[in-house]
Design a protein around this motif. Structure first.
Motif, PDB file in Angstrom:
ATOM      1  N   GLY A   1     122.441  64.085  40.225  1.00  0.00           N
ATOM      2  CA  GLY A   1     122.453  62.994  39.730  1.00  0.00           C
ATOM      3  C   GLY A   1     121.173  62.163  40.038  1.00  0.00           C
ATOM      4  O   GLY A   1     121.105  61.046  40.582  1.00  0.00           O
ATOM      5  N   LEU A   2     119.990  62.867  39.713  1.00  0.00           N
ATOM      6  CA  LEU A   2     118.825  62.263  39.567  1.00  0.00           C
ATOM      7  C   LEU A   2     118.249  61.135  38.486  1.00  0.00           C
ATOM      8  O   LEU A   2     117.399  60.496  38.315  1.00  0.00           O
ATOM      9  CB  LEU A   2     117.600  63.053  39.507  1.00  0.00           C
ATOM     10  N   GLY A   3     119.297  61.258  37.591  1.00  0.00           N
ATOM     11  CA  GLY A   3     119.095  60.384  36.339  1.00  0.00           C
ATOM     12  C   GLY A   3     118.130  61.137  35.322  1.00  0.00           C
ATOM     13  O   GLY A   3     118.004  62.426  35.233  1.00  0.00           O
ATOM     14  N   ALA A   4     117.290  60.227  34.819  1.00  0.00           N
ATOM     15  CA  ALA A   4     116.473  60.979  33.977  1.00  0.00           C
ATOM     16  C   ALA A   4     114.867  61.118  34.587  1.00  0.00           C
ATOM     17  O   ALA A   4     114.589  60.629  35.285  1.00  0.00           O
ATOM     18  CB  ALA A   4     116.013  59.771  32.707  1.00  0.00           C
ATOM     19  N   TYR A   5     114.705  62.555  34.519  1.00  0.00           N
ATOM     20  CA  TYR A   5     113.400  63.029  35.183  1.00  0.00           C
ATOM     21  C   TYR A   5     112.796  63.859  34.356  1.00  0.00           C
ATOM     22  O   TYR A   5     113.442  64.481  33.352  1.00  0.00           O
ATOM     23  CB  TYR A   5     113.844  63.720  36.517  1.00  0.00           C
ATOM     24  N   ASN A   6     111.507  64.380  34.649  1.00  0.00           N
ATOM     25  CA  ASN A   6     110.446  65.391  34.252  1.00  0.00           C
ATOM     26  C   ASN A   6     110.184  66.153  35.256  1.00  0.00           C
ATOM     27  O   ASN A   6     109.489  65.500  36.147  1.00  0.00           O
ATOM     28  CB  ASN A   6     109.526  64.883  33.140  1.00  0.00           C
ATOM     29  N   TYR A   7     110.254  67.318  34.898  1.00  0.00           N
ATOM     30  CA  TYR A   7     109.416  68.356  36.120  1.00  0.00           C
ATOM     31  C   TYR A   7     108.310  69.191  35.623  1.00  0.00           C
ATOM     32  O   TYR A   7     107.999  69.430  34.477  1.00  0.00           O
ATOM     33  CB  TYR A   7     110.482  69.498  35.980  1.00  0.00           C
TER      34      TYR A   7
ATOM     35  N   GLY B   1      99.838  77.383  44.572  1.00  0.00           N
ATOM     36  CA  GLY B   1     100.179  76.724  45.674  1.00  0.00           C
ATOM     37  C   GLY B   1     101.753  76.573  45.776  1.00  0.00           C
ATOM     38  O   GLY B   1     102.311  75.989  46.884  1.00  0.00           O
ATOM     39  N   GLY B   2     102.637  76.913  44.886  1.00  0.00           N
ATOM     40  CA  GLY B   2     103.842  76.626  45.037  1.00  0.00           C
ATOM     41  C   GLY B   2     104.358  75.315  44.979  1.00  0.00           C
ATOM     42  O   GLY B   2     105.543  74.878  45.453  1.00  0.00           O
ATOM     43  N   GLY B   3     103.437  74.198  44.184  1.00  0.00           N
ATOM     44  CA  GLY B   3     103.813  72.956  44.430  1.00  0.00           C
ATOM     45  C   GLY B   3     104.714  72.428  43.075  1.00  0.00           C
ATOM     46  O   GLY B   3     104.742  73.156  42.180  1.00  0.00           O
ATOM     47  N   SER B   4     105.315  71.537  43.183  1.00  0.00           N
ATOM     48  CA  SER B   4     106.307  70.898  42.248  1.00  0.00           C
ATOM     49  C   SER B   4     105.910  69.412  42.026  1.00  0.00           C
ATOM     50  O   SER B   4     105.686  68.607  42.959  1.00  0.00           O
ATOM     51  CB  SER B   4     107.725  71.012  42.473  1.00  0.00           C
ATOM     52  N   LEU B   5     106.434  68.915  40.898  1.00  0.00           N
ATOM     53  CA  LEU B   5     106.295  67.317  40.517  1.00  0.00           C
ATOM     54  C   LEU B   5     107.563  67.157  39.930  1.00  0.00           C
ATOM     55  O   LEU B   5     108.039  67.805  39.066  1.00  0.00           O
ATOM     56  CB  LEU B   5     105.018  67.135  39.651  1.00  0.00           C
ATOM     57  N   LEU B   6     108.156  65.934  40.344  1.00  0.00           N
ATOM     58  CA  LEU B   6     109.500  65.347  39.586  1.00  0.00           C
ATOM     59  C   LEU B   6     108.906  63.841  39.278  1.00  0.00           C
ATOM     60  O   LEU B   6     108.391  63.035  40.183  1.00  0.00           O
ATOM     61  CB  LEU B   6     110.355  65.228  40.621  1.00  0.00           C
ATOM     62  N   PHE B   7     108.853  63.541  38.049  1.00  0.00           N
ATOM     63  CA  PHE B   7     108.752  62.159  37.328  1.00  0.00           C
ATOM     64  C   PHE B   7     110.111  61.538  37.200  1.00  0.00           C
ATOM     65  O   PHE B   7     110.731  61.943  36.287  1.00  0.00           O
ATOM     66  CB  PHE B   7     107.847  62.235  36.252  1.00  0.00           C
ATOM     67  N   LEU B   8     110.493  60.550  38.048  1.00  0.00           N
ATOM     68  CA  LEU B   8     111.808  59.845  37.919  1.00  0.00           C
ATOM     69  C   LEU B   8     111.675  58.632  37.092  1.00  0.00           C
ATOM     70  O   LEU B   8     110.943  57.861  37.250  1.00  0.00           O
ATOM     71  CB  LEU B   8     112.532  59.558  39.328  1.00  0.00           C
ATOM     72  N   ASP B   9     112.599  58.663  35.989  1.00  0.00           N
ATOM     73  CA  ASP B   9     112.414  57.737  34.904  1.00  0.00           C
ATOM     74  C   ASP B   9     113.591  56.716  35.100  1.00  0.00           C
ATOM     75  O   ASP B   9     114.602  56.956  35.770  1.00  0.00           O
ATOM     76  CB  ASP B   9     112.334  58.320  33.489  1.00  0.00           C
ATOM     77  N   ASN B  10     113.636  55.775  34.429  1.00  0.00           N
ATOM     78  CA  ASN B  10     114.583  54.901  34.228  1.00  0.00           C
ATOM     79  C   ASN B  10     115.386  55.323  33.069  1.00  0.00           C
ATOM     80  O   ASN B  10     115.001  55.340  31.854  1.00  0.00           O
ATOM     81  CB  ASN B  10     114.219  53.194  33.973  1.00  0.00           C
ATOM     82  N   PRO B  11     116.559  55.705  33.190  1.00  0.00           N
ATOM     83  CA  PRO B  11     117.537  56.121  32.074  1.00  0.00           C
ATOM     84  C   PRO B  11     117.745  55.127  31.031  1.00  0.00           C
ATOM     85  O   PRO B  11     117.934  55.621  29.782  1.00  0.00           O
ATOM     86  CB  PRO B  11     118.822  56.821  32.777  1.00  0.00           C
ATOM     87  N   HIS B  12     117.813  53.896  31.288  1.00  0.00           N
ATOM     88  CA  HIS B  12     117.967  52.716  30.507  1.00  0.00           C
ATOM     89  C   HIS B  12     116.604  52.326  29.498  1.00  0.00           C
ATOM     90  O   HIS B  12     116.810  51.575  28.693  1.00  0.00           O
ATOM     91  CB  HIS B  12     118.757  51.661  30.969  1.00  0.00           C
TER      92      HIS B  12
ATOM     93  N   ASN C   1     118.080  62.866  46.470  1.00  0.00           N
ATOM     94  CA  ASN C   1     119.311  61.997  46.385  1.00  0.00           C
ATOM     95  C   ASN C   1     118.813  60.586  46.748  1.00  0.00           C
ATOM     96  O   ASN C   1     118.976  59.549  46.000  1.00  0.00           O
ATOM     97  CB  ASN C   1     120.682  62.166  46.840  1.00  0.00           C
ATOM     98  N   VAL C   2     118.407  60.643  48.055  1.00  0.00           N
ATOM     99  CA  VAL C   2     118.078  59.331  48.719  1.00  0.00           C
ATOM    100  C   VAL C   2     116.918  58.639  47.865  1.00  0.00           C
ATOM    101  O   VAL C   2     116.740  57.588  47.805  1.00  0.00           O
ATOM    102  CB  VAL C   2     117.373  59.404  50.121  1.00  0.00           C
ATOM    103  N   ALA C   3     115.892  59.412  47.232  1.00  0.00           N
ATOM    104  CA  ALA C   3     114.784  59.099  46.751  1.00  0.00           C
ATOM    105  C   ALA C   3     115.202  58.320  45.403  1.00  0.00           C
ATOM    106  O   ALA C   3     114.825  57.316  44.679  1.00  0.00           O
ATOM    107  CB  ALA C   3     113.876  60.312  46.410  1.00  0.00           C
ATOM    108  N   ALA C   4     116.355  58.996  44.656  1.00  0.00           N
ATOM    109  CA  ALA C   4     116.824  58.495  43.445  1.00  0.00           C
ATOM    110  C   ALA C   4     117.550  57.237  43.519  1.00  0.00           C
ATOM    111  O   ALA C   4     117.417  56.151  42.767  1.00  0.00           O
ATOM    112  CB  ALA C   4     117.637  59.653  42.887  1.00  0.00           C
ATOM    113  N   LYS C   5     118.439  57.102  44.764  1.00  0.00           N
ATOM    114  CA  LYS C   5     118.967  56.125  44.956  1.00  0.00           C
ATOM    115  C   LYS C   5     118.032  54.755  45.469  1.00  0.00           C
ATOM    116  O   LYS C   5     118.262  53.711  45.045  1.00  0.00           O
ATOM    117  CB  LYS C   5     119.917  56.184  46.197  1.00  0.00           C
ATOM    118  N   LEU C   6     117.168  55.166  46.027  1.00  0.00           N
ATOM    119  CA  LEU C   6     116.142  54.186  46.288  1.00  0.00           C
ATOM    120  C   LEU C   6     115.296  53.405  45.274  1.00  0.00           C
ATOM    121  O   LEU C   6     114.956  52.235  45.034  1.00  0.00           O
ATOM    122  CB  LEU C   6     115.020  54.554  47.440  1.00  0.00           C
ATOM    123  N   LEU C   7     115.055  54.332  44.252  1.00  0.00           N
ATOM    124  CA  LEU C   7     114.403  54.248  42.898  1.00  0.00           C
ATOM    125  C   LEU C   7     115.562  53.239  42.127  1.00  0.00           C
ATOM    126  O   LEU C   7     114.884  52.176  41.469  1.00  0.00           O
ATOM    127  CB  LEU C   7     114.085  55.372  41.900  1.00  0.00           C
ATOM    128  N   ASP C   8     116.587  53.434  42.230  1.00  0.00           N
ATOM    129  CA  ASP C   8     117.857  52.473  41.738  1.00  0.00           C
ATOM    130  C   ASP C   8     117.767  51.030  42.221  1.00  0.00           C
ATOM    131  O   ASP C   8     117.872  50.270  41.143  1.00  0.00           O
ATOM    132  CB  ASP C   8     118.974  53.145  41.707  1.00  0.00           C
TER     133      ASP C   8
END
Length: 382
Positions: A125-131, A30-41, A276-283
């Motif tokens: 600029g998403l920081g640490a992430y897994n796709y 179905g053409g879907g994707s996942l991004l797992f945004l991590d804390n780089p520290h 970018n907004v999602a990454a900044k909000l996670l920060d």
């Protein structure tokens, strides 16, 4: 001639059978994707060695639900298979005592792999992430969680202050400034120009006179405003015990742009700005929660109806997977019957000891001297 016709029919049949599994797999993905945004520290996900290897790994909606449960510190569903377990082991770090227990889960609609492939994720600029690739399912998938020790917050129904048209206008100005851009207001509210810089030096220019542009901007304002409300509530409750927290929401801004502009550059630029907004909000959540937060961005173009979403939450009486040494049981977890029995036993023992003590003192003071050969053995009586 008949032999050749049979051979050709057999060849076509075998070819169809060979291509059928690949077609089914393509349709199921179905053409879907996942991004797992991590804390780089403070990493909670494994570090990817090769991006090409991670792109070949796919996860189902059930795998995603199990991943969220484990990140929150709870056991996955009882129907969790060994194949799903191996996928989780390849994604999460193996320390069960070090889970974030706070997850920011966002479902972004109208985004397929083709649109996402136009972006270079390493330069956003998403920081640490897994796709991971997402294998979308035709129905909702439940994230199974226990009834206690969990806070659920819907970002689409956040119970904050109402924001009228004047409030949204001011929020647009603040959002543009927060992203390093600008918002040029017009005489009529919500009809200005929204301009935000992007990674390649270009700008995303939105004209809020257009309905699709206005929906996208309002979605960004709502998302940022709701996350800001969650952070404020946590800061007010600082010092109290923190249960697990799951923030769930959806974002339809990119879907609105695609429906209006198609597979145009502005749709791709809108996706970049959203990430970018999602990454900044996670920060900002990292700062408020001491880094104990991760993000899960689910992107799919063939999801279930918008009124339902791809995931829901099912609360059950399952116990936490954390060991009791790390999170001991609460004092009030003992049943009322056990408390009553213990209290009755304590009072009866105290009463018996008190009576025995009084009787001992009474007989000691009224005892004849001649009867006590131990204390008065050397006393001479007249």
């Amino acid at each position: 001639m008949e032999f050749f016709s049979i051979s050709w029919a057999t060849f076509i049949l075998l070819l169809s059978c060979a291509l059928l599994p690949q077609q089914i797999k393509a349709d199921a993905t179905g053409g879907g994707s996942l991004l797992f945004l991590d804390n780089p520290h403070h990493r909670f996900f494994r570090t990817e060695s090769l991006a090409s290897e991670s792109e070949e790994i796919s996860m189902t909606q059930s795998d995603v639900a199990s991943t969220v449960s484990v990140l929150l510190g709870f056991a996955p569903s009882s129907s969790h298979s060994s194949v799903s377990s191996s996928k989780l082991d390849g994604l999460l770090l193996p320390n069960p005592f070090d889970r974030p227990r706070c997850v920011f889960m966002l479902e972004a609609r109208g985004i397929d792999q083709e649109l996402l492939s136009e972006l270079d994720l390493t330069k956003l600029g998403l920081g640490a992430y897994n796709y991971r690739q997402l294998v979308a399912e035709s129905s909702q998938t439940a994230v199974e969680l226990p009834e206690d020790d969990i806070i659920l917050e819907s970002l689409n129904e956040f119970s904050g202050d109402e924001c009228d048209i004047h409030c949204i206008e001011q929020e647009l100005v603040d959002l543009a400034s927060w992203l390093g851009g600008s918002y040029t207001a017009e005489e009529q509210l919500l009809q200005g120009k929204f301009s935000i810089p992007l990674s390649k030096g270009s700008f995303l220019n939105l004209d809020l006179l257009k309905r699709a542009d206005q929906i996208f901007a309002k979605e960004l304002v709502s998302l940022r405003r709701n996350i800001r409300g969650v952070v404020s509530m946590h800061d007010l409750a600082e010092g109290s015990a923190d249960p697990a927290l799951l923030l769930m929401g959806s974002f339809v801004g990119v879907q609105a742009l695609r429906e209006h502009y198609g597979q145009d550059d502005i749709s791709c630029e809108g996706l970049e700005l959203f990430l970018n907004v999602a990454a900044k909000l996670l920060d900002s959540l990292h700062l408020s929660y001491g880094g104990q937060f991760v993000g899960v961005v689910v992107m799919n173009d063939n999801a279930v109806p918008a009124s339902e979403g791809m995931f829901n939450v099912k609360l059950s009486s399952r116990t936490s997977r954390w060991l009791t040494e790390k999170f001991p049981a609460a004092p009030n977890s003992t049943s009322a019957e056990v408390k009553l029995a213990r209290r009755a036993l304590a009072w009866s023992t105290a009463i018996i000891l008190l009576i025995a003590t009084l009787m001992g003192v009474h007989y000691l003071f009224n005892m004849p001297l001649t009867r006590d050969t131990l204390l008065y053995s050397n006393v001479k009586l007249d």
